[in-house]
Motif scaffolding. Structure first.
Motif, PDB file in Angstrom:
ATOM      1  N   MET A 242      -3.257  -8.323   6.561  1.00 43.88           N
ATOM      2  CA  MET A 242      -1.955  -8.496   7.199  1.00 43.88           C
ATOM      3  C   MET A 242      -1.096  -9.504   6.433  1.00 43.88           C
ATOM      4  O   MET A 242       0.111  -9.337   6.285  1.00 43.88           O
ATOM      5  CB  MET A 242      -2.117  -8.945   8.652  1.00 43.88           C
ATOM      6  CG  MET A 242      -0.799  -9.014   9.412  1.00 43.88           C
ATOM      7  SD  MET A 242      -0.943  -9.664  11.102  1.00 43.88           S
ATOM      8  CE  MET A 242      -1.813  -8.321  11.906  1.00 43.88           C
ATOM      9  N   LYS A 243      -1.736 -10.564   5.931  1.00 41.91           N
ATOM     10  CA  LYS A 243      -0.992 -11.555   5.155  1.00 41.91           C
ATOM     11  C   LYS A 243      -0.401 -10.927   3.895  1.00 41.91           C
ATOM     12  O   LYS A 243       0.771 -11.153   3.562  1.00 41.91           O
ATOM     13  CB  LYS A 243      -1.904 -12.717   4.765  1.00 41.91           C
ATOM     14  CG  LYS A 243      -2.431 -13.524   5.941  1.00 41.91           C
ATOM     15  CD  LYS A 243      -3.374 -14.615   5.460  1.00 41.91           C
ATOM     16  CE  LYS A 243      -3.989 -15.376   6.631  1.00 41.91           C
ATOM     17  NZ  LYS A 243      -4.950 -16.413   6.175  1.00 41.91           N
ATOM     18  N   SER A 244      -1.211 -10.135   3.205  1.00 39.19           N
ATOM     19  CA  SER A 244      -0.740  -9.500   1.971  1.00 39.19           C
ATOM     20  C   SER A 244       0.375  -8.494   2.267  1.00 39.19           C
ATOM     21  O   SER A 244       1.395  -8.452   1.568  1.00 39.19           O
ATOM     22  CB  SER A 244      -1.905  -8.803   1.261  1.00 39.19           C
ATOM     23  OG  SER A 244      -2.937  -9.710   0.963  1.00 39.19           O
ATOM     24  N   LEU A 245       0.166  -7.680   3.286  1.00 42.03           N
ATOM     25  CA  LEU A 245       1.208  -6.725   3.673  1.00 42.03           C
ATOM     26  C   LEU A 245       2.470  -7.439   4.128  1.00 42.03           C
ATOM     27  O   LEU A 245       3.575  -6.916   3.977  1.00 42.03           O
ATOM     28  CB  LEU A 245       0.695  -5.824   4.800  1.00 42.03           C
ATOM     29  CG  LEU A 245      -0.157  -4.630   4.389  1.00 42.03           C
ATOM     30  CD1 LEU A 245      -0.823  -4.003   5.612  1.00 42.03           C
ATOM     31  CD2 LEU A 245       0.678  -3.591   3.647  1.00 42.03           C
ATOM     32  N   GLY A 246       2.310  -8.638   4.685  1.00 35.54           N
ATOM     33  CA  GLY A 246       3.473  -9.390   5.136  1.00 35.54           C
ATOM     34  C   GLY A 246       4.451  -9.698   4.019  1.00 35.54           C
ATOM     35  O   GLY A 246       5.669  -9.692   4.220  1.00 35.54           O
TER      36      GLY A 246
END
Length: 454
Positions: free
Chosen positions: A251-255
């Motif tokens: 989720m952090k990377s996709l953020g």
């Protein structure tokens, strides 16, 4: 290990549970295509537009995690888990749709600032859309097995596209039918007002359709599907902050990808009307009341309808393309196409050819609505589906807030109120998002096996 596996749903069932998204996105399409036009009709300056639009991401920042958390802990035999929020959000959104284009009349009646009422109604409308929208994302995670996640979000994308095409084109269609597209100074044309009325009616009908045709799983069913041992925990709003601190690495990377993607989208929604009016129609940045300006507004609505139409077509390709080259590669390709589309608007001077950039933008929009969620769904625990979908919205609203704060000064100081240059900057941001998408870890072609877990 899970005691039971969720059964695959038939396509008709997936359509039924997503139908309300058609109405929500018709409302969203009306807002995106007409909010700047309405605000300028009511007297807002072009370099102040992004500040008025800030109410939308701020309400999403607050509302979606709360609604997701509440939905995760809501249940009744009659209404289920997510459906109460569909209904409440739809009713309040309909109120915003009726009153936003009538802000001038309300202001005159109450003897107060017209723009103040416009901002209040825009805030009501956007907060309510968020109340209705977040549960639909969570519903896909609730109802579908992981193997059908891409199918579920692709169906939502198709219905989103249909609703947005109708909403974006409605003012132009009504103008063709003889409804007035001009209005006295300080008021909004009837073509826009009546379009919002139609949007309110369609929204309510489609939400009710989903409510009456979809039966959600019970808490017992979720306990049977869960891979974790059940244990009783009293839910608290403070849990949202703990969940935020423990968001999955994916989720952090996709953020980061979402940040640049939605920075570009916000730029497009806020500034395309002014860009087309000034760069393609040759109007002054101060002209927001002439018939030509309202014609430019209708054209932008049609263009937004085009990109949503192309998004529908590309949504059918998402699944086979993702299976062939991978989800992150598919997303990167689509975002790159969208970036090129936004940049090309500067170079295409003939308004009859402006539909061409909408092809790439439509590809990007289809992927933005589906692929990040399809990549993310395996990384979210079932019992936290609502709150994590709400938290993921942070990465959508934060870039809009940043853009809303800096956009006006940049357009005014750097581009002299000619917003087309900032639209080009939005295209560059989307290309950056495409490059970052290729660096995502844990999302391979066989991502059901490779997806990161919490």
């Amino acid at each position: 290990m899970a005691k039971k596996i969720k059964p695959n749903l038939q396509l008709a069932q997936i359509i039924n549970m997503s139908m309300g998204f058609l109405g929500i996105q018709m409302a969203f399409g009306l807002q995106n295509g007409n909010a700047s036009r309405i605000l300028q009709n009511l007297g807002a300056d072009v370099h102040h537009l992004s500040w008025f639009w800030l109410v939308a991401p701020f309400t999403g920042l607050i509302v979606q995690p709360i609604i997701g958390h509440m939905g995760d802990h809501t249940w009744s035999e009659k209404w289920g888990r997510r459906k109460p929020y569909f209904l409440i959000g739809a009713l309040l959104t309909a109120v915003g749709l009726v009153f936003l284009p009538n802000s001038a009349s309300v202001g005159v009646f109450l003897g107060s600032g017209v723009l103040l009422f416009a901002v209040l109604f825009l805030a009501l409308m956007d907060a309510s859309i968020n109340v209705a929208m977040e549960p639909f994302r969570a519903l896909v995670g609730d109802m579908l097995p992981k193997s059908q996640g891409t199918v579920g979000f692709s169906v939502q994308t198709i219905l989103i596209g249909i609703g947005a095409v109708i909403g974006s084109n409605m003012p132009a269609w009504l103008t063709m039918l003889g409804v007035s597209n001009v209005a006295p100074e300080g008021f909004v044309p009837d073509s826009v007002i009546y379009s919002f009325y139609v949007g309110a009616a369609v929204l309510l009908l489609t939400i009710l359709y989903t409510i009456f045709t979809t039966k959600e799983y019970s808490p017992k069913d979720f306990a049977d599907f869960s891979e974790e041992e059940p244990h009783e925990v009293t839910p608290r709003f403070s849990d949202i902050f703990r969940d935020f601190a423990n968001i999955p690495p994916l989720m952090k990377s996709l953020g980061v990808v979402q940040f640049f993607s939605w920075f570009a989208l916000f730029t497009m929604w806020v500034y395309t009307t002014s860009s087309v009016a000034t760069h393609h129609f040759g109007l002054s940045p101060d002209d927001a009341k002439s018939e030509q300006f309202n014609n430019a507004g209708n054209l932008v609505g049609e263009l937004f309808g085009y990109y949503n139409l192309f998004a529908i077509g590309f949504a059918f390709l998402l699944i086979p393309l993702a299976n062939k080259i991978g989800k992150k590669q598919t997303h990167a390709l689509a975002l790159f196409s969208g970036g090129i589309g936004l940049i090309s608007m500067y170079f295409i001077e003939n308004t009859s050819l402006l539909w061409i950039p909408m092809v790439g933008i439509g590809f990007a929009w289809a992927s933005i609505l589906a692929m990040p969620y399809a990549m993310l769904i395996n990384a979210i625990p079932l019992k936290k589906m609502g709150v994590y979908m709400g938290i993921f919205n942070f990465f959508i609203v934060l870039p809009q807030i940043v853009n809303g704060i800096i956009g006006g000064p940049v357009v005014h100081s750097i581009f002299g109120n000619f917003a087309i240059g900032y639209v080009v900057a939005g295209g560059v941001a989307m290309i950056i998002a495409a490059g970052i998408s290729l660096t995502l870890k844990g999302v391979g072609k066989d991502d059901d096996a490779e997806m990161e877990t919490v």
